[in-house]
Design a protein around this motif. Structure first.
Motif, short mmCIF file in Angstrom:
data_model
loop_
_atom_site.label_atom_id
_atom_site.label_comp_id
_atom_site.label_asym_id
_atom_site.label_seq_id
_atom_site.Cartn_x
_atom_site.Cartn_y
_atom_site.Cartn_z
N LEU A 152 4.98 17.04 4.68
CA LEU A 152 6.31 17.58 4.91
C LEU A 152 6.70 18.50 3.76
N GLY A 153 7.42 19.55 4.08
CA GLY A 153 7.90 20.46 3.05
C GLY A 153 7.28 21.83 3.19
N PRO A 154 7.50 22.64 2.21
CA PRO A 154 8.00 22.35 0.88
C PRO A 154 9.53 22.22 0.83
N PHE A 155 9.98 21.46 -0.16
CA PHE A 155 11.40 21.24 -0.42
C PHE A 155 11.74 21.79 -1.80
N PRO A 156 12.93 22.33 -1.97
CA PRO A 156 13.27 22.94 -3.27
C PRO A 156 13.46 21.92 -4.39
N ILE A 157 13.84 20.67 -4.03
CA ILE A 157 14.04 19.64 -5.05
C ILE A 157 13.38 18.34 -4.60
N THR A 199 4.43 21.29 -6.03
CA THR A 199 3.44 22.32 -5.70
C THR A 199 3.29 23.24 -6.90
N VAL A 200 2.30 24.11 -6.87
CA VAL A 200 2.12 25.06 -7.97
C VAL A 200 3.27 26.05 -8.05
N GLU A 201 3.98 26.25 -6.93
CA GLU A 201 5.13 27.16 -6.91
C GLU A 201 6.40 26.51 -7.44
N GLY A 202 6.37 25.19 -7.69
CA GLY A 202 7.55 24.50 -8.22
C GLY A 202 8.40 23.82 -7.17
N SER A 203 7.96 23.79 -5.92
CA SER A 203 8.69 23.04 -4.89
C SER A 203 8.01 21.68 -4.74
N TRP A 204 8.43 20.91 -3.73
CA TRP A 204 7.94 19.55 -3.54
C TRP A 204 7.47 19.32 -2.12
N THR A 205 6.43 18.50 -1.96
CA THR A 205 5.97 18.10 -0.63
C THR A 205 5.86 16.57 -0.58
N ALA A 206 5.94 16.05 0.64
CA ALA A 206 5.71 14.62 0.90
C ALA A 206 4.48 14.53 1.79
N ASP A 207 3.39 14.08 1.23
CA ASP A 207 2.12 13.96 1.94
C ASP A 207 2.01 12.54 2.49
N LEU A 208 2.12 12.41 3.81
CA LEU A 208 2.09 11.11 4.45
C LEU A 208 0.71 10.76 5.01
N SER A 209 -0.33 11.41 4.52
CA SER A 209 -1.69 11.14 5.00
C SER A 209 -2.13 9.69 4.81
N ALA A 263 13.03 12.99 3.00
CA ALA A 263 12.21 13.30 4.17
C ALA A 263 11.10 12.26 4.33
N GLU A 264 10.53 11.84 3.23
CA GLU A 264 9.49 10.81 3.25
C GLU A 264 10.03 9.52 3.87
N ILE A 265 11.16 9.05 3.39
CA ILE A 265 11.74 7.80 3.89
C ILE A 265 12.15 7.94 5.35
N ASP A 266 12.70 9.09 5.72
CA ASP A 266 13.09 9.31 7.11
C ASP A 266 11.88 9.27 8.02
N TRP A 267 10.79 9.94 7.64
CA TRP A 267 9.59 9.96 8.49
C TRP A 267 8.99 8.56 8.61
N LEU A 268 8.87 7.87 7.47
CA LEU A 268 8.33 6.51 7.49
C LEU A 268 9.17 5.59 8.37
N ARG A 314 0.84 -1.19 0.00
CA ARG A 314 0.00 0.00 0.00
C ARG A 314 0.88 1.24 0.00
N ARG A 315 0.32 2.30 -0.50
CA ARG A 315 1.03 3.58 -0.60
C ARG A 315 1.21 4.19 0.78
N GLY A 316 2.42 4.66 1.04
CA GLY A 316 2.71 5.32 2.31
C GLY A 316 2.63 6.83 2.22
N SER A 317 2.81 7.37 1.00
CA SER A 317 2.78 8.82 0.85
C SER A 317 2.65 9.19 -0.62
N HIS A 318 2.56 10.49 -0.83
CA HIS A 318 2.52 11.06 -2.18
C HIS A 318 3.56 12.17 -2.21
#
Length: 81
Positions: free
Chosen positions: A57-62, A40-50, A69-74, A32-36
């Motif tokens: 988590l984030g936003p991150f520039p790359i 973002t619309v601004e061009g950064s990245w997020t890790a949604d662990l819902s 961050a996703e793997i660390d949190w999981l 099963r999926r752990g995150s997405h």
């Protein structure tokens, strides 16, 4: 990155999927999926662990920073209950 496999007293296996090991070699997997990790619309990245009742988590520039961050949190909050 190290691959952590957690096996509880009931024999249930929990791991963060990586291609280094075939989960079918451990039995009948339920994957099963752990995150997405998404842009973002601004061009950064997020890790949604819902999917595992976690935060966004984030936003991150790359993207790679969001993936890290996703793997660390999981690893810290989901892998070992």
């Amino acid at each position: 990155m190290a691959l952590d496999v957690v096996i509880n007293a009931s024999g249930d296996v929990r791991m963060i999927y990586q291609e280094e090991i075939d989960p079918h070699s451990l039995g009948q997997p339920t994957i099963r999926r752990g995150s997405h990790v998404e842009p973002t619309v601004e061009g950064s990245w997020t890790a949604d662990l819902s999917p595992v009742d976690g935060p966004v988590l984030g936003p991150f520039p790359i993207r790679s920073l969001a993936l890290d961050a996703e793997i660390d949190w999981l690893s810290r909050h989901w892998l070992s209950p």
